[in-house]
Design a protein around this motif. Structure first.
Motif: not given
Ligand code: NAD
Ligand code: NAD
Ligand code: NAD
Ligand code: NAD
Ligand code: NA
Ligand code: NA
Lengths: 377, 377, 377, 377
Positions: A58, A98, A101-103, A108-109, A111-112, A115-116, A119
């Motif tokens: 990241h 990637r 994530p920052d939303h 939630e971040v 989790d994102a 997920a990366d 993957r």
């Protein structure tokens, strides 16, 4: 053993030098100089080979890896011809780097991020993914009660306010995704009781803090020398001049303070007392990644006679850090496979501010490391 | 355990600083800084205390000890007030400092040296007398067949031609008189097969060579650092500027060569290869006993990146050497009492050019020393 | 020409070394090494001799001069035997060292200072009294409208609030009492338009600022070297480690800032641009008056090739400053006698932060000084 | 003014860096950093521009210029991209670089050298050709009576035995061919009475010796600093570590001696006495053209207080030398045109061992140079 290395700060100097160097070594275009695990004494079949490492990560920057590599080549940090030669490999790795994530809430971040990581693991069919933080050093975060308790932490992350600094959030996400976490920076990382609990609950190891690549490395052999000779160190002052992205950031007082503190610990721990003097970090843009450290040591010998020693270290920070990042990835993957959980205190050899009550003399840290590698089989 | 310390070169800087310092420590006027055996880790009741050491020796100079001490005080090598405070003790020691015998064949000289040692032992009712060479460094002697065989040596010493250089003759005389022998200089000393045989025949230990007090001490921690980090040292060049009696003598090419060779050995032994570069010793009268050494180390890291380190050491040679002389006297006396014979390879920690196939990394030498002290009980 | 030297900060290291040294030179016990006016090229009969200087001063401390001298001797700043040898002279000077007046309005304090100066002049029948500030460095004062106008200043000093920092009040008092004023520190001193007007009105010269004794001295020859060779200095970073009273004070951020600024001016003025890098001052108590400065200069040569130079300066600050204080007293007295008024810009050679638009290259400053001495006749 | 520059040693590092750099500057691809004549203070229309210089020369090596330039690029001595960019120009210059004639008597060799110079001049229609020696440093030649007398020299050169070392033979040939001669090395060059007579007879100027590019440059500003401050330099010791072709040659004792002697002259001339200490040159192949010099200066200040300064210089020798070679070519051509004959003592600024009784302080040399440039018009 196919091992993934997920770098937080994947577009920075240390990260790109690590990727580029691993590729060059795999291709037989460079020797693994500076890779500690390539010493004959530390050979172990339980360790993944450098060529088996697969990179992703990241970053908040979007500079292409190939462009960064070219810049490193131009600055003399890596050989320009290597930067060209491994372009194709970097273009492939680019697929796995990637945006951070920052939303949403921090939960939630996380989790994102997880997920990366999933993957990445699936895409390359990896046995292990080690997450290593080589991003910009953060200031120390304000204390928060949720840092001390895992349940409280889970809850707080769902709230609207940030609870964890980025490095700790990355650690949280990594551990939840089943990945060991290593912090090469002085940032918080997994160094919170709640995260330690999470690591243990997940059966995962973690490591850190702050790669030991220059002035502190030298201190970790000179301070023991004075102690072994029973001489009294009266003052030890250090000045670090550095440019590069890291230097720019460390010019910020808060980050500077975090770093300076990790740099003096070795003296207190090795000598048993704290000599006078401070460690300074000054930003000098022109020096780029080539750091110069100067230390003056004033000591007292027999009958109180005063003597002095000084040293200057002209090092290339990324060239010093990258091989250690590769070592740490390999060691942490093997430790994970071997079932180790919690802080990997046996990796103190690599860090300015190691986890646990460990020896700070380099040679003792090396003995510990060697024993740990042997234990891997 | 009343222990005699018989110094060859008893009127030199190292010798007088040792005597003066031991007296000051005994009288509670100084801390034993720089005395390795005073570290808590190396405590042993089997070792004689500093206060139990009794001094005597030979020299070819006749400068009174008190006068030499005053000169050391004026030059800032020892505190001027201490030089005054221990005058009485030095006047007593003066009774036991005798001109080096020099009449007749080398066999006759050896007998006269032995007679001096016996008198010293009886006069003070000593349990052990350790002979330590701290006299001027000699050039390497021409080879002689009698060096290899004890019987041939006995015979040759009766002839009219000198067979042994002074340091080896002193070792011969010491061993024959039942005294262990330590060489703090790079001279030959007991380092001949015939003398090794004599030591074993007499059931005596011996030790050496060349006290490790400055540049080489630093090398013995920095070279291992580069090895542990698997970096490649390309060149290591050293310059030693020193004045004093030792400096004047080392300006002689032959003595210089002897010393420079002992100073580079640590690199080859620790790194496993010999980097480019040389070690120089230059005489600069004005510096007196305050030596300045400067070393430039050029090394290669990851992907061949070139880096540099340099250090400057401003040490006071006699203040660095004297506490080690006290340590060596105590350790050798205890080893003698413990029945050790032949080379004391466990004392490599103290020497630039240690006896035997031993580790050259300071921390490993320290481990060996620590085990040896523990074994003393 | 009987010349009085009135030292503000008369009990400090620089002051006492100046007094002690002048006495030793007069008594033939020491050579005037470091006294610039003793160079053959700068001889002038218009200058008072070192032996003609008479000392007095103000301080807020009450440590006796003899005791301070003994402490300087013990610390190796002056030879201990000289500190003893000139005790009698210091006891005499003690009569003329008075507590700094501190009662009433600043106008009243100035009057009291002036009265002390008059008494000193009469008591010793002096032709000239030069007031030299060698007291603790002050922080920069807050601006005040009265600084710009002499009449406004007279009026404001009668008020209850302090208007001038101590150094400027001393300058005001000195000038009013007919004494030239020299500031050896970076403090304000006479550097205010109102005080410049006062000096001109009184027909008096003044000089300053901040004695150039170490790092800046070296800069003032190295920076011109780079300029003369048309090389481009990219970065120049300096670290100053110092103990002593001055070091303790400079550890205060405000005083430190004042000093650091005067230390970088030479680069901008000599090179015509400001390279990257900063100058740091760090307090290391253990170093006492022995300062260590380390500078790293990164420069660019033909075709952009990067090169580096570094230097370390191990100086004894008071030993470097004291002979310049004597030079300044002699030069300022002669300038006064010669009718010079306003800033003595020809004394830039002595200062880090000289008055006026003057050359900053040392050799040019020397040419100017030489011409000024010649002009004295 | 079309000016030819004929370089003896045309395939060496200094020569090729000079050619390459001049081409890059002419093409607007590089700034003339390090070219002293490009300082605003030294501008003169009487000087040929860098772009007007035309290169040729002799060498005993046959390595193509393009290949040497590539090697310099790889070693980081010149930017690799410039080495590529000026390939065409180097290929053109290659036409004018010829093997050093070596057949027959020295008279015949001189004739052949002269013929090469004539061909060069005609081919490019040059107003002036300046011959500059940048070839390997020679040992000092054995004395020969013909060195003192021009007629004797003419005669002796016809004999079978060599009379002149190569540098002096080159000077002889140059002067006979109507070309001024500059020696950038410490070799003999035109420094013989017979050659001085030849230069005057031919109405030609000459210059030398030994380009001042590193340690001696720094000495030429630091030694004056100590003198201006009337401090006493007690010892000044220097160590020069260098690789490259020049370093390899200077490892030969005879060449080393020639160079070390020119390096100490500045101290004696500037200080008026010779401090203790020596200057060493050591060959460290690995350093290539990047020289490291370390100097320790021990000095005495007020009341005999001892202080120290040390500096390290990390310079790229060819990058430092090449712009001076361009300066010297331009200055010597202009001096020739201006009718100057004999030694150009006004060029002392450029040399370690300048011709004539000249100042050795850099700033004085600069004043002299500046006046000389102004006098050119
Ligand atoms: N090089 C060394 O010798 C060394 C030694 C010890 C520690 N470190 C540490 O390693 C880190 C990296 O050093 P560098 O020289 O590569 O620095 P760098 O500035 O070149 O790279 C840092 C990268 O991190 C990225 N980044 C910033 N915030 C981020 C975030 N929240 N999430 C993800 N990416 C983020 C930046 O965009 C940048 O690409 C620094 O923290 C440094 O202090 C380096
Ligand atoms: N000081 C250190 O750090 C250090 C380190 C390693 C080795 N050493 C060695 O220790 C020795 C002593 O050093 P020092 O500084 O005291 O030197 P020094 O010159 O002050 O003393 C040497 C003494 O030896 C005497 N001497 C000479 N030849 C003799 C002989 N044949 N027999 C007896 N005495 C003789 C001299 O008269 C003199 O008094 C030197 O060989 C030195 O190389 C010193
Ligand atoms: N030594 C050097 O090389 C050097 C160079 C440049 C400038 N200076 C300046 O010279 C000054 C003196 O240095 P030092 O080492 O002697 O310091 P110091 O601390 O030894 O002496 C300062 C003296 O000033 C006295 N003092 C403080 N405030 C005073 C006041 N308001 N009025 C009168 N006396 C006062 C103190 O009591 C003390 O005795 C400092 O300001 C320093 O920055 C020194
Ligand atoms: N670079 C500097 O800073 C500096 C400063 C002062 C003096 N110098 C001197 O400049 C000279 C050149 O230095 P370099 O680094 O270019 O060395 P180099 O070894 O790279 O080049 C020397 C060249 O001279 C040639 N050569 C040897 N003998 C010759 C002869 N008789 N005739 C013609 N050519 C001959 C060699 O083949 C080689 O190509 C050296 O003498 C050096 O001491 C250099
Ligand atoms: Na240094
Ligand atoms: Na240095």
């Amino acid at each position: 053993m196919r091992t993934g290395v997920w770098l937080i700060g994947a577009r920075g100097s240390v990260a790109v030098t690590s990727m580029l160097g691993a590729s060059a070594v795999r291709a037989g275009m460079a020797e693994p100089i500076g890779c500690v695990l390539e010493s004959p004494e530390l050979h172990s079949d339980a360790l993944p080979a450098i060529g088996e490492l697969v990179f992703g990560g990241h970053d908040i920057s979007s500079v292409p890896l190939v462009k960064k590599a070219a810049a490193l080549g131009e600055a003399g940090i890596v050989p320009a011809r290597l930067a060209v030669a491994v372009q194709d490999v970097l273009l492939e790795i680019e697929q796995d780097v990637r945006p951070l994530p920052d939303h949403g809430t921090q939960a939630e971040v996380a989790d994102a991020i997880g997920a990366d990581l999933d993957r990445f693991r699936r895409r390359h069919d990896l046995d292990h993914v080690v997450v290593i933080n080589v991003s910009t050093t953060e200031p120390a975060p304000p204390p928060h009660p949720a840092h001390a308790d895992l349940d409280a932490l889970h809850a707080a992350l769902d709230g609207p306010e940030p609870v964890l600094p980025p490095s700790a959030l990355a650690a949280y996400a990594a551990l939840r995704a089943g990945c060991p976490y290593v912090d090469f920076t002085p940032s918080t990382g997994a160094r919170l009781p709640a995260l330690d609990a999470l690591a243990r609950a997940q059966g995962l190891p973690y490591a850190g803090h702050d790669g030991k690549t220059g002035e502190t490395l030298v201190k970790s052999v000179l301070a023991p020398m004075f102690r072994m000779r029973n001489m009294k160190v009266r003052a030890w002052s250090g000045t670090n001049l550095l440019g590069g992205g890291d230097g720019a950031n460390l010019a910020e007082p808060a980050a500077n303070a975090a770093k300076s503190a990790s740099k003096q610990r070795v003296l207190r721990e090795t000598l048993g007392y704290t000599p006078q003097g401070e460690t300074r970090i000054d930003f000098v843009e022109d020096l780029d990644d080539f750091k110069t450290a100067w230390d003056l040591i004033s000591f007292e010998g027999f009958l109180g006679t005063r003597m002095r020693m000084e040293f200057t270290w002209h090092g290339c920070d990324s060239a010093l850090a990258a091989p250690l990042v590769l070592d740490l990835a390999r060691l942490t993957a093997a430790a994970h496979r071997a079932g180790r959980t919690g802080p990997l205190t046996e990796l103190a050899f690599f860090f300015k501010d190691p986890l646990g009550e460990v020896p700070h003399a380099l040679s003792e840290q090396w003995q510990v490391l060697r024993a740990a590698v042997e234990a891997l089989g």
